[in-house]
Design a protein around this motif. Structure first.
Motif, PDB file in Angstrom:
ATOM      1  N   GLU A 119       0.564  -1.022  -0.040  1.00  0.00           N
ATOM      2  CA  GLU A 119       0.075   0.361   0.442  1.00  0.00           C
ATOM      3  C   GLU A 119       0.968   1.230  -0.154  1.00  0.00           C
ATOM      4  OE1 GLU A 119      -2.115  -0.118   3.592  1.00  0.00           O
ATOM      5  OE2 GLU A 119      -3.629  -1.853   2.506  1.00  0.00           O
ATOM      6  N   LYS A 120       0.381   2.397  -0.743  1.00  0.00           N
ATOM      7  CA  LYS A 120       0.640   3.861  -0.405  1.00  0.00           C
ATOM      8  C   LYS A 120       2.807   3.801  -0.765  1.00  0.00           C
ATOM      9  CE  LYS A 120      -2.280   4.906   2.475  1.00  0.00           C
ATOM     10  NZ  LYS A 120      -2.410   5.683   3.667  1.00  0.00           N
ATOM     11  N   THR A 121       2.714   2.789  -2.087  1.00  0.00           N
ATOM     12  CA  THR A 121       4.241   2.825  -2.803  1.00  0.00           C
ATOM     13  C   THR A 121       4.491   3.900  -4.000  1.00  0.00           C
ATOM     14  OG1 THR A 121       4.153   1.585  -4.161  1.00  0.00           O
ATOM     15  CG2 THR A 121       4.037   0.105  -1.920  1.00  0.00           C
ATOM     16  N   GLY A 122       3.395   4.590  -3.802  1.00  0.00           N
ATOM     17  CA  GLY A 122       3.961   5.189  -5.181  1.00  0.00           C
ATOM     18  C   GLY A 122       4.607   6.503  -4.677  1.00  0.00           C
ATOM     19  N   HIS A 123       4.634   7.151  -3.409  1.00  0.00           N
ATOM     20  CA  HIS A 123       5.873   7.964  -3.309  1.00  0.00           C
ATOM     21  C   HIS A 123       7.743   7.920  -2.955  1.00  0.00           C
ATOM     22  CE1 HIS A 123       5.478   5.668   0.715  1.00  0.00           C
ATOM     23  NE2 HIS A 123       7.191   5.969   0.878  1.00  0.00           N
ATOM     24  N   LEU A 124       7.553   6.519  -3.416  1.00  0.00           N
ATOM     25  CA  LEU A 124       8.872   5.991  -3.943  1.00  0.00           C
ATOM     26  C   LEU A 124       9.804   6.286  -4.938  1.00  0.00           C
ATOM     27  CD1 LEU A 124       8.941   2.725  -2.117  1.00  0.00           C
ATOM     28  CD2 LEU A 124      10.021   4.387  -0.911  1.00  0.00           C
ATOM     29  N   ARG A 125       8.549   6.508  -5.998  1.00  0.00           N
ATOM     30  CA  ARG A 125       9.054   6.977  -7.058  1.00  0.00           C
ATOM     31  C   ARG A 125       9.597   8.823  -7.254  1.00  0.00           C
ATOM     32  NH1 ARG A 125       4.311   3.887  -8.004  1.00  0.00           N
ATOM     33  NH2 ARG A 125       4.166   1.747  -9.414  1.00  0.00           N
ATOM     34  N   LYS A 126       8.967   9.549  -6.048  1.00  0.00           N
ATOM     35  CA  LYS A 126       9.216  11.032  -6.421  1.00  0.00           C
ATOM     36  C   LYS A 126      10.725  11.034  -5.362  1.00  0.00           C
ATOM     37  CE  LYS A 126       3.999  11.459  -5.762  1.00  0.00           C
ATOM     38  NZ  LYS A 126       3.211  11.828  -4.587  1.00  0.00           N
ATOM     39  N   GLU A 127      10.414  10.990  -5.094  1.00  0.00           N
ATOM     40  CA  GLU A 127      12.090  10.408  -4.125  1.00  0.00           C
ATOM     41  C   GLU A 127      13.434   9.814  -4.900  1.00  0.00           C
ATOM     42  OE1 GLU A 127      12.103  11.838  -1.021  1.00  0.00           O
ATOM     43  OE2 GLU A 127      10.221  11.994  -0.946  1.00  0.00           O
ATOM     44  N   GLN A 128      14.324  10.899  -4.851  1.00  0.00           N
ATOM     45  CA  GLN A 128      16.192  10.787  -5.205  1.00  0.00           C
ATOM     46  C   GLN A 128      16.507   9.720  -4.621  1.00  0.00           C
ATOM     47  OE1 GLN A 128      16.666  12.169  -8.258  1.00  0.00           O
ATOM     48  NE2 GLN A 128      15.141  12.848  -8.650  1.00  0.00           N
ATOM     49  N   GLN A 129      17.453   9.599  -3.477  1.00  0.00           N
ATOM     50  CA  GLN A 129      17.270   8.809  -2.913  1.00  0.00           C
ATOM     51  C   GLN A 129      16.921   8.596  -1.398  1.00  0.00           C
ATOM     52  OE1 GLN A 129      20.866  11.281  -1.566  1.00  0.00           O
ATOM     53  NE2 GLN A 129      22.223  10.272  -3.238  1.00  0.00           N
ATOM     54  N   TYR A 130      16.674   6.994  -0.743  1.00  0.00           N
ATOM     55  CA  TYR A 130      16.346   6.696   0.361  1.00  0.00           C
ATOM     56  C   TYR A 130      17.302   5.081   0.343  1.00  0.00           C
ATOM     57  CZ  TYR A 130      13.454   4.799  -3.092  1.00  0.00           C
ATOM     58  OH  TYR A 130      12.558   3.602  -4.642  1.00  0.00           O
ATOM     59  N   ILE A 131      16.680   4.662   1.969  1.00  0.00           N
ATOM     60  CA  ILE A 131      17.461   4.001   2.991  1.00  0.00           C
ATOM     61  C   ILE A 131      15.956   3.205   3.136  1.00  0.00           C
ATOM     62  CG2 ILE A 131      18.497   2.840   4.357  1.00  0.00           C
ATOM     63  CD1 ILE A 131      20.835   5.820   4.203  1.00  0.00           C
ATOM     64  N   LEU A 132      15.786   1.834   2.850  1.00  0.00           N
ATOM     65  CA  LEU A 132      14.696   0.718   3.065  1.00  0.00           C
ATOM     66  C   LEU A 132      15.871   0.345   4.083  1.00  0.00           C
ATOM     67  CD1 LEU A 132      14.026   0.148  -0.632  1.00  0.00           C
ATOM     68  CD2 LEU A 132      12.292   1.915   1.930  1.00  0.00           C
ATOM     69  N   VAL A 133      15.086  -0.485   5.227  1.00  0.00           N
ATOM     70  CA  VAL A 133      15.511  -1.202   6.327  1.00  0.00           C
ATOM     71  C   VAL A 133      14.356  -1.857   7.493  1.00  0.00           C
ATOM     72  CG1 VAL A 133      16.646  -1.214   8.047  1.00  0.00           C
ATOM     73  CG2 VAL A 133      17.153   0.708   6.960  1.00  0.00           C
ATOM     74  N   GLY A 134      14.262  -3.351   7.251  1.00  0.00           N
ATOM     75  CA  GLY A 134      13.844  -4.173   7.536  1.00  0.00           C
ATOM     76  C   GLY A 134      14.145  -4.344   9.449  1.00  0.00           C
ATOM     77  N   ASN A 135      12.839  -5.174   9.239  1.00  0.00           N
ATOM     78  CA  ASN A 135      13.659  -5.610  10.653  1.00  0.00           C
ATOM     79  C   ASN A 135      13.873  -6.881  10.348  1.00  0.00           C
ATOM     80  OD1 ASN A 135      11.644  -7.602   9.930  1.00  0.00           O
ATOM     81  ND2 ASN A 135       9.695  -7.347  11.513  1.00  0.00           N
ATOM     82  N   HIS A 136      14.226  -7.081  10.230  1.00  0.00           N
ATOM     83  CA  HIS A 136      15.166  -8.419  10.014  1.00  0.00           C
ATOM     84  C   HIS A 136      15.049  -9.932  10.509  1.00  0.00           C
ATOM     85  CE1 HIS A 136      19.056 -10.251   7.852  1.00  0.00           C
ATOM     86  NE2 HIS A 136      18.717 -10.343   9.390  1.00  0.00           N
ATOM     87  N   ASN A 137      13.578 -10.169  10.351  1.00  0.00           N
ATOM     88  CA  ASN A 137      12.678 -11.859  11.476  1.00  0.00           C
ATOM     89  C   ASN A 137      12.717 -12.724  10.430  1.00  0.00           C
ATOM     90  OD1 ASN A 137      11.951 -10.389  13.455  1.00  0.00           O
ATOM     91  ND2 ASN A 137       9.908  -9.883  12.754  1.00  0.00           N
ATOM     92  N   SER A 138      13.675 -12.232   8.566  1.00  0.00           N
ATOM     93  CA  SER A 138      13.396 -13.467   8.334  1.00  0.00           C
ATOM     94  C   SER A 138      14.346 -12.827   6.716  1.00  0.00           C
ATOM     95  CB  SER A 138      11.716 -14.505   7.743  1.00  0.00           C
ATOM     96  OG  SER A 138      12.111 -13.233   5.979  1.00  0.00           O
ATOM     97  N   HIS A 139      14.287 -13.605   5.864  1.00  0.00           N
ATOM     98  CA  HIS A 139      14.869 -13.208   4.827  1.00  0.00           C
ATOM     99  C   HIS A 139      13.740 -12.801   3.701  1.00  0.00           C
ATOM    100  CE1 HIS A 139      18.538 -14.478   5.720  1.00  0.00           C
ATOM    101  NE2 HIS A 139      18.685 -15.487   5.617  1.00  0.00           N
ATOM    102  N   ILE A 140      12.211 -12.849   3.625  1.00  0.00           N
ATOM    103  CA  ILE A 140      11.778 -12.740   3.159  1.00  0.00           C
ATOM    104  C   ILE A 140      11.603 -10.924   3.033  1.00  0.00           C
ATOM    105  CG2 ILE A 140       9.338 -12.490   2.715  1.00  0.00           C
ATOM    106  CD1 ILE A 140       8.713 -15.445   3.266  1.00  0.00           C
ATOM    107  N   ASP A 141      12.143 -10.539   3.921  1.00  0.00           N
ATOM    108  CA  ASP A 141      11.787  -8.736   4.301  1.00  0.00           C
ATOM    109  C   ASP A 141      12.282  -8.221   3.155  1.00  0.00           C
ATOM    110  OD1 ASP A 141      10.870  -9.261   6.684  1.00  0.00           O
ATOM    111  OD2 ASP A 141      12.691  -8.121   8.195  1.00  0.00           O
ATOM    112  N   THR A 142      13.437  -8.520   2.976  1.00  0.00           N
ATOM    113  CA  THR A 142      14.372  -7.969   1.597  1.00  0.00           C
ATOM    114  C   THR A 142      13.497  -7.639  -0.071  1.00  0.00           C
ATOM    115  OG1 THR A 142      16.378  -8.495   2.237  1.00  0.00           O
ATOM    116  CG2 THR A 142      16.886  -8.547  -0.138  1.00  0.00           C
TER     117      THR A 142
END
Length: 143
Positions: free
Chosen positions: A55-78
């Protein structure tokens, strides 16, 4: 590609042109692989079998740079984060993975590089050869 101009005549260095064309073709192939893997396979798998809602992933198209960090419960996060990205970002985003775990075998290294689009980072000094610390390795990838 090197383009040289002499007396109103333009010449193209053919070897550089062919190398550029070859890299362009490889880039398109890798984009196709990443698109099929993340957008068609992984995204639908996560929706149908895991229950992930994108949901609401459209804002990622507008950004030039960002860092995504998962909670690292599993490899599915990535996989979920990569599936949520706009298609145009798939070649530009590289998950970071531990070389000692994901790079043990040739097949795993191949899959990590060309299917997952990950970069392997050495977490420890290996034997007598000096490895940069992980932060320096990731910083080098950003340059």
């Amino acid at each position: 590609m090197i383009i040289m101009t002499y007396e109103n005549k333009t010449t193209i260095d053919e070897s550089s042109f062919l190398e550029t064309a070859y890299l362009s073709i490889l880039s398109k192939i890798q984009f196709g692989v990443l698109f099929i893997y993340y957008r068609l396979i992984i995204k639908n798998f996560l929706r149908l079998f895991v229950g992930v809602s994108f949901e609401k992933t459209g804002h990622l198209r507008k950004e030039q740079q960002y860092i995504l960090v998962g909670n690292h419960n599993s490899h599915i996060d990535t996989m979920a984060m990569m599936a949520a990205l706009p298609s145009s970002m798939l070649l530009k985003v590289h998950p970071i993975a531990a070389a000692d775990y994901f790079g043990k075998h040739k097949v795993a290294r191949f899959l990590m590089k060309y299917v997952i689009n990950a970069r392997l980072i050495h977490r420890k000094k290996s034997g007598s050869s000096f490895q940069k610390n992980p932060i320096e390795q990731m910083n080098d990838l950003l340059k």
